[in-house]
Design an enzyme around this catalytic site. Structure first.
Site, PDB file in Angstrom:
ATOM      1  NE  ARG A   1       1.700  -5.027  10.975  1.00 13.23           N
ATOM      2  CZ  ARG A   1       2.742  -4.791  10.178  1.00 13.23           C
ATOM      3  NH1 ARG A   1       3.896  -5.405  10.383  1.00 13.23           N
ATOM      4  NH2 ARG A   1       2.628  -3.947   9.178  1.00 13.23           N
TER       5      ARG A   1
ATOM      6  NE  ARG B   1       7.455  -2.647   6.108  1.00 10.75           N
ATOM      7  CZ  ARG B   1       6.139  -2.425   6.136  1.00 10.75           C
ATOM      8  NH1 ARG B   1       5.516  -1.995   5.060  1.00 10.75           N
ATOM      9  NH2 ARG B   1       5.456  -2.645   7.239  1.00 10.75           N
TER      10      ARG B   1
ATOM     11  CE  LYS C   1      -2.316  -1.085   3.801  1.00 13.50           C
ATOM     12  NZ  LYS C   1      -1.692  -2.397   4.134  1.00 13.50           N
TER      13      LYS C   1
ATOM     14  NE  ARG D   1      -4.869  -1.587   9.218  1.00 12.34           N
ATOM     15  CZ  ARG D   1      -3.750  -0.924   8.959  1.00 12.34           C
ATOM     16  NH1 ARG D   1      -3.762   0.157   8.228  1.00 12.34           N
ATOM     17  NH2 ARG D   1      -2.606  -1.352   9.431  1.00 12.34           N
TER      18      ARG D   1
ATOM     19  NE  ARG E   1       5.941  -0.575  10.407  1.00  9.13           N
ATOM     20  CZ  ARG E   1       4.818  -0.536   9.688  1.00  9.13           C
ATOM     21  NH1 ARG E   1       4.799   0.130   8.550  1.00  9.13           N
ATOM     22  NH2 ARG E   1       3.737  -1.153  10.101  1.00  9.13           N
TER      23      ARG E   1
HETATM   24  P1  AMP Z   1       0.519   0.314   8.963  1.00 15.48           P
HETATM   25  O1  AMP Z   1       1.671   1.264   8.866  1.00 15.48           O
HETATM   26  O2  AMP Z   1      -0.638   0.706   8.079  1.00 15.48           O
HETATM   27  O3  AMP Z   1       0.940  -1.119   8.768  1.00 15.48           O
HETATM   28  O4  AMP Z   1      -0.052   0.432  10.466  1.00 15.48           O
HETATM   29  C1  AMP Z   1       0.735   0.090  11.571  1.00 15.48           C
HETATM   30  C2  AMP Z   1      -0.147  -0.077  12.795  1.00 15.48           C
HETATM   31  O5  AMP Z   1      -0.804   1.172  13.070  1.00 15.48           O
HETATM   32  C3  AMP Z   1      -1.281  -1.087  12.636  1.00 15.48           C
HETATM   33  O6  AMP Z   1      -0.864  -2.419  12.920  1.00 15.48           O
HETATM   34  C4  AMP Z   1      -2.290  -0.561  13.658  1.00 15.48           C
HETATM   35  O7  AMP Z   1      -1.896  -0.894  14.981  1.00 15.48           O
HETATM   36  C5  AMP Z   1      -2.135   0.944  13.510  1.00 15.48           C
HETATM   37  N1  AMP Z   1      -3.065   1.496  12.479  1.00 15.48           N
HETATM   38  C6  AMP Z   1      -2.747   2.027  11.270  1.00 15.48           C
HETATM   39  N2  AMP Z   1      -3.841   2.455  10.626  1.00 15.48           N
HETATM   40  C7  AMP Z   1      -4.887   2.197  11.449  1.00 15.48           C
HETATM   41  C8  AMP Z   1      -6.292   2.397  11.362  1.00 15.48           C
HETATM   42  N3  AMP Z   1      -6.860   2.950  10.267  1.00 15.48           N
HETATM   43  N4  AMP Z   1      -7.056   1.998  12.415  1.00 15.48           N
HETATM   44  C9  AMP Z   1      -6.523   1.445  13.514  1.00 15.48           C
HETATM   45  N5  AMP Z   1      -5.206   1.205  13.670  1.00 15.48           N
HETATM   46  C10 AMP Z   1      -4.387   1.581  12.651  1.00 15.48           C
END
Ligand code: AMP
Length: 221
Positions: A168, A124, A13, A88, A157
């Protein structure tokens, strides 16, 4: 145009959003990036979000919406944007609809197998400062361990560790996948094979967006 990128962690993404930013100028709005910045800055919202992020669960909707609302209100989002990682869950999709934004909405389900996801995420590396994304084998930085864009030391990360990746993915299946049916019913969903190279995936997404743009322009003539 408002672009929404759905897809499991590691489906690309962030990379696609960056491709659309450079092709069309749409700002990349990543709720993950917004949350990580809040955690780094130790803001009250960041402190609330940190433990869920470390466990691979979702941060509560109110926290995410507060950060997102502030970002979408900025001038650069007026003519469109790409949402990376939002919505999400169904409640977040409803909140997004309640904002009443205009212009065409195009949703992509970036589809990729779990073996590819594990390989991508464990390899990554990200820049904690500008959030540029690298892969130790397929897209290494020019200088080992250093961001090409801003020179900051790259990190893995904390949630790109195998046990958190598994959580996740579970969260994704349970909470985010139901959105596919919602956007399919709305007629705005496009499924993309995201197991290809980044260039091929971005090209496929762009083909859909160019077609939507042409159709919108024709209907306004
Ligand atoms: P990402 O960078 O999109 O993989 O997000 C990393 C983490 O941030 C996720 O595993 C969630 O804990 C949190 N997160 C990101 N976007 C959302 C969202 N829209 N709603 C809830 N938690 C989020």
């Amino acid at each position: 145009m408002r672009v929404i990128l759905l897809g499991a962690p590691g489906s690309g993404k962030g990379t696609v959003a960056e491709g659309l930013r450079s092709a069309y100028g749409f700002p990349k709005i990543s709720t993950g990036d917004l949350l990580r910045a809040a955690v780094r800055e130790r803001t009250p919202l960041g402190l609330k979000a940190e433990s869920q992020m470390g466990k691979g669960g979702l941060v509560d909707d109110a926290t995410v919406l507060a950060l997102l609302g502030e970002r979408l209100a900025r001038e650069d989002c007026r003519d469109g944007y790409t949402l990376d990682g939002f919505p999400r869950n169904i409640a977040q999709a409803e909140s997004l609809e309640a904002l009443g934004a205009t212009g065409p909405e195009v949703v992509f389900d970036l589809h990729v197998g779990e073996d590819v996801i594990f390989r991508r995420l464990t390899n990554r590396r990200t820049c904690p400062s500008c959030e540029a994304i690298y892969h130790v084998i397929n897209k290494p930085p020019k200088k080992e361990g250093t961001c090409d864009v801003c020179g900051t030391a790259l990190v893995q990360r904390a949630d790109d560790k195998p046990e958190v990746i598994a959580e996740r993915l579970k969260t994704h299946h349970a909470k985010t996948e139901p959105l596919i049916a919602r956007y399919t019913a709305k007629g705005t969903l496009h499924r993309i094979d995201a197991g290809q190279t980044a260039e091929a995936t971005i090209a496929e997404v762009r083909k859909v967006l160019d077609a939507v743009r042409d159709k919108t322009a024709r209907s306004q003539d």
